[in-house]
Motif scaffolding. Structure first.
Motif, mmCIF file in Angstrom:
data_model
loop_
_atom_site.group_PDB
_atom_site.id
_atom_site.type_symbol
_atom_site.label_atom_id
_atom_site.label_comp_id
_atom_site.label_asym_id
_atom_site.label_seq_id
_atom_site.Cartn_x
_atom_site.Cartn_y
_atom_site.Cartn_z
ATOM 1 N N HIS A 165 153.268 146.394 64.276
ATOM 2 C CA HIS A 165 153.505 146.017 62.871
ATOM 3 C C HIS A 165 152.943 147.024 61.876
ATOM 4 C CE1 HIS A 165 149.361 144.615 62.870
ATOM 5 N NE2 HIS A 165 149.642 144.097 64.030
ATOM 6 N N ASP A 166 152.066 147.930 62.348
ATOM 7 C CA ASP A 166 151.520 148.938 61.427
ATOM 8 C C ASP A 166 152.370 150.215 61.411
ATOM 9 O OD1 ASP A 166 150.936 149.475 64.036
ATOM 10 O OD2 ASP A 166 148.964 150.339 63.645
ATOM 11 N N ARG A 167 153.477 150.223 62.160
ATOM 12 C CA ARG A 167 154.346 151.421 62.201
ATOM 13 C C ARG A 167 155.817 151.012 62.045
ATOM 14 N NH1 ARG A 167 150.187 153.438 61.899
ATOM 15 N NH2 ARG A 167 149.164 155.112 63.048
ATOM 16 N N LEU A 168 156.081 150.225 61.029
ATOM 17 C CA LEU A 168 157.441 149.680 60.883
ATOM 18 C C LEU A 168 158.161 150.181 59.650
ATOM 19 C CD1 LEU A 168 156.894 145.867 61.678
ATOM 20 C CD2 LEU A 168 157.764 147.633 63.197
ATOM 21 N N ASP A 169 157.543 151.110 58.926
ATOM 22 C CA ASP A 169 158.073 151.458 57.605
ATOM 23 C C ASP A 169 159.346 152.301 57.723
ATOM 24 O OD1 ASP A 169 158.568 152.167 55.054
ATOM 25 O OD2 ASP A 169 156.643 153.179 54.690
ATOM 26 N N GLN A 197 157.338 157.475 61.188
ATOM 27 C CA GLN A 197 157.347 156.143 61.803
ATOM 28 C C GLN A 197 158.736 155.826 62.370
ATOM 29 O OE1 GLN A 197 155.408 152.895 59.741
ATOM 30 N NE2 GLN A 197 154.059 154.286 58.645
ATOM 31 N N ARG A 198 159.754 156.305 61.686
ATOM 32 C CA ARG A 198 161.128 156.083 62.180
ATOM 33 C C ARG A 198 161.307 156.752 63.546
ATOM 34 N NH1 ARG A 198 163.228 157.244 56.617
ATOM 35 N NH2 ARG A 198 163.856 159.320 57.287
ATOM 36 N N GLU A 199 160.872 158.016 63.623
ATOM 37 C CA GLU A 199 161.036 158.767 64.870
ATOM 38 C C GLU A 199 160.249 158.117 66.008
ATOM 39 O OE1 GLU A 199 160.121 162.998 64.569
ATOM 40 O OE2 GLU A 199 159.951 163.012 66.766
ATOM 41 N N LEU A 200 159.046 157.690 65.679
ATOM 42 C CA LEU A 200 158.201 157.041 66.690
ATOM 43 C C LEU A 200 158.874 155.764 67.208
ATOM 44 C CD1 LEU A 200 155.479 156.845 68.193
ATOM 45 C CD2 LEU A 200 154.549 155.659 66.188
ATOM 46 N N ALA A 201 159.402 154.969 66.293
ATOM 47 C CA ALA A 201 160.064 153.709 66.702
ATOM 48 C C ALA A 201 161.273 154.004 67.584
ATOM 49 C CB ALA A 201 160.477 152.913 65.472
ATOM 50 N N ALA A 202 162.049 155.031 67.215
ATOM 51 C CA ALA A 202 163.240 155.379 68.012
ATOM 52 C C ALA A 202 162.806 155.762 69.431
ATOM 53 C CB ALA A 202 163.997 156.526 67.341
ATOM 54 N N LYS A 203 161.783 156.603 69.544
ATOM 55 C CA LYS A 203 161.335 157.029 70.876
ATOM 56 C C LYS A 203 160.781 155.843 71.657
ATOM 57 C CE LYS A 203 160.381 161.879 69.959
ATOM 58 N NZ LYS A 203 159.360 162.808 69.451
ATOM 59 N N ARG A 204 160.002 154.992 70.967
ATOM 60 C CA ARG A 204 159.447 153.828 71.660
ATOM 61 C C ARG A 204 160.563 152.966 72.245
ATOM 62 N NH1 ARG A 204 154.525 152.338 67.521
ATOM 63 N NH2 ARG A 204 152.850 153.089 68.873
ATOM 64 N N ALA A 256 165.432 146.198 56.972
ATOM 65 C CA ALA A 256 164.736 145.524 58.084
ATOM 66 C C ALA A 256 164.094 146.558 59.010
ATOM 67 C CB ALA A 256 165.731 144.675 58.868
ATOM 68 N N ASN A 257 163.090 146.114 59.767
ATOM 69 C CA ASN A 257 162.384 147.056 60.645
ATOM 70 C C ASN A 257 163.284 147.473 61.816
ATOM 71 O OD1 ASN A 257 161.636 145.659 63.299
ATOM 72 N ND2 ASN A 257 161.029 144.118 61.778
ATOM 73 N N TRP A 306 172.303 153.623 68.994
ATOM 74 C CA TRP A 306 171.839 152.775 67.884
ATOM 75 C C TRP A 306 170.716 153.475 67.124
ATOM 76 C CZ3 TRP A 306 171.252 148.202 71.791
ATOM 77 C CH2 TRP A 306 172.497 147.590 72.005
ATOM 78 N N ALA A 307 169.776 154.048 67.902
ATOM 79 C CA ALA A 307 168.623 154.705 67.255
ATOM 80 C C ALA A 307 169.102 155.894 66.420
ATOM 81 C CB ALA A 307 167.620 155.149 68.317
ATOM 82 N N ALA A 308 170.010 156.705 66.994
ATOM 83 C CA ALA A 308 170.508 157.885 66.270
ATOM 84 C C ALA A 308 171.219 157.462 64.980
ATOM 85 C CB ALA A 308 171.450 158.691 67.162
ATOM 86 N N GLN A 309 172.021 156.402 65.077
ATOM 87 C CA GLN A 309 172.796 155.954 63.906
ATOM 88 C C GLN A 309 171.870 155.321 62.865
ATOM 89 O OE1 GLN A 309 176.414 155.883 63.635
ATOM 90 N NE2 GLN A 309 176.912 156.652 65.654
#
Ligand code: CMC
Length: 429
Positions: A149-153, A159-166, A249-250, A394-397
């Motif tokens: 929840h601390d990396r959802l911005d 943070q976007r790149e991190l979420a995509a990789k995760r 949305a996150n 989905w992540a790329a788009q």
């Protein structure tokens, strides 16, 4: 994008309006109707958005009439022949093929994000043993927002790149947990010394009691399926991801929504439905009966794995998969009567006027299920396999959309309900 104009004459009012024609680097020209309502009072009606470009994108190109599919300009046939899924993932996310050190860094990042939080295992163990893995998966991916929840911005590129990789890294681990939960197997931790697809197979099938060797034929076949399913421009699930993303949305909520959309039998659920259909047909003798059902407008039955919204000549992924299906079964020494049934069904349908007239051809999912089955993947996991691969698209788009988010997605409607009427008290109705 170059600009021409098309003039629209309104015979009712005698007014005319000029609509700009937008042209991408490839593909059909597109009328820009952004200002149509403001200038004319008209909306446009396009059920299923079949004629509407809702965004511009530089990721995937499809020419449905010619059977062309390209990721970032590279033909799918060349990627299927020469590349691997992780390299394709890098390409889709970043726009270019990686050099050696870029690939090594990307591989490292994905590998080291593949473990899930131990508490996620607890969360997953709460599902009933026979829960559908797609239900578990959409729940699990949505829940990742609670773990990070601390990396959802969505405004922050890092943070976007991190979420995509995760998400790309954890999706196979989550998929394996879904499978193992159903089988009653203890979860296996992803091994960092294995490549993406080998690691997934190990996390799925290894047991603590004995060593597990990943079969290279199985890994290669699955990697190919992942490449072919990685992206497909603005299909239903990807459009869902973009629509949810347009609200701010996150990322985990967006991808969980994409998984839910993919689950439907008209979309990613088709691979599961194909095998169920082949089971139901049972033998070559029954094919004519089922072809007749598919043609009967009063019967809801459709030939699953046939037809496509965009491909109207052939699905290039289907041609690659058809060949791979034969190769894999040969190499693994498997004879599958369902493959013979599928080939016979394909041949009969392709000669039938109903299918010819409507340009209905086998799509990517007509044969993919037979390969999954040969690899020991159960039918209920087929759409999950699709989701692992499509997470990259989905992540790329989503990343592309967040670069330039624009307006919130909000289609219009033609209202056909009651016109204004007054409320009546209960005793007056
Ligand atoms: N079997 C029998 N008739 C069909 C089929 C089928 N599989 N697909 C389309 N038709 C008929 C349809 O009834 C219609 O006939 P008519 O003009 O007489 O009303 C005509 O063909 C045009 O069909 P449509 O429904 O307007 O086509 P669409 O572009 O809206 O739908 C589709 C595309 C993929 C949803 C549809 O072909 C279908 O339901 N196929 C089976 C499910 C399937 O295999 N889905 C996987 C798609 S590929 C994987 C993915 O990208 O998700």
């Amino acid at each position: 994008m170059s600009e021409n104009k098309v003039t629209l004459n309104d015979q009712t009012t005698g007014k005319s309006i000029e609509l700009p024609v937008l042209k991408g680097s490839q593909g059909d020209p597109t009328l820009d109707i952004k200002n149509l309502h403001k200038e004319t009072g008209y909306f446009t009606y396009d059920p299923g958005f079949a004629q509407t470009a809702a965004c511009s994108s530089a990721i995937t190109f499809i020419d449905g009439n010619k059977g062309v599919l390209q990721y970032r300009g590279y033909p799918i046939e060349q990627l299927a022949e020469n590349s691997n899924f992780l390299e394709v993932a890098y390409l889709l996310l970043n726009g270019n093929l990686p050099n050696t050190s870029e690939m090594a860094d990307f591989d490292h990042d994905i590998t080291y994000h593949s473990m899930v939080h131990e508490k996620l295992n607890n969360f997953m163990s709460g599902f009933h043993y026979d829960a559908h893995p797609m239900a578990m998966m959409s729940g699990a991916v949505g829940s990742l927002a609670a773990f990070y929840h601390d990396r959802l911005d969505p405004e922050d590129p890092n943070q976007r790149e991190l979420a995509a990789k995760r998400m790309i890294a954890k999706m196979p681990t989550i998929a394996a947990i879904c499978y193992r939960h159903h089988r009653g197997l203890p979860n296996a931790y992803p091994k960092n010394n294995l490549g993406f697809t080998e690691r997934f197979l190990d996390t799925m099938f290894s047991v603590p009691a004995e060593p597990y060797e990943v079969n290279p034929v199985a890994a290669k076949a699955l990697d190919l399926l992942f490449i072919l399913h990685a992206d497909h421009e603005q299909n239903a699930s990807t459009s869902t991801v973009r629509l949810v993303g347009s609200t701010g949305a996150n990322p985990y909520a967006c991808i969980a929504a994409g998984i839910a959309a993919l689950w439907g039998p008209a979309h990613g659920g088709a691979n599961e439905s194909v095998l169920k259909m082949l089971d139901e047909i049972g033998s070559v003798d029954n094919i004519p009966k089922y072809i007749a059902k598919a043609k009967d407008r009063n019967d809801p039955f459709r030939l699953m794995g046939f037809g496509h919204r965009v491909y109207k000549n052939f699905d290039p992924r289907a041609s690659i998969i058809r060949k791979a299906c034969h190769d894999v079964l040969n190499e693994l020494n498997i004879t599958d009567p369902q493959l013979d049934l599928a080939m016979e069904l394909e041949e009969i349908a392709l000669r039938d006027e109903f299918f010819v007239e409507r340009k209905l051809y086998p799509n990517v999912d007509f044969y993919s299920g037979i390969i999954y089955k040969a690899l020991g993947i159960p039918v209920s996991m087929f759409t999950v396999m699709f989701a692992i691969a499509r997470t990259v698209g989905w992540a790329a788009q989503w990343l592309e959309m967040r670069e330039d988010p624009g307006k919130i997605g909000r289609p219009r409607q033609i209202y056909t309900g009651e016109t204004t009427r007054d409320y009546l008290k209960m005793d007056q109705r």
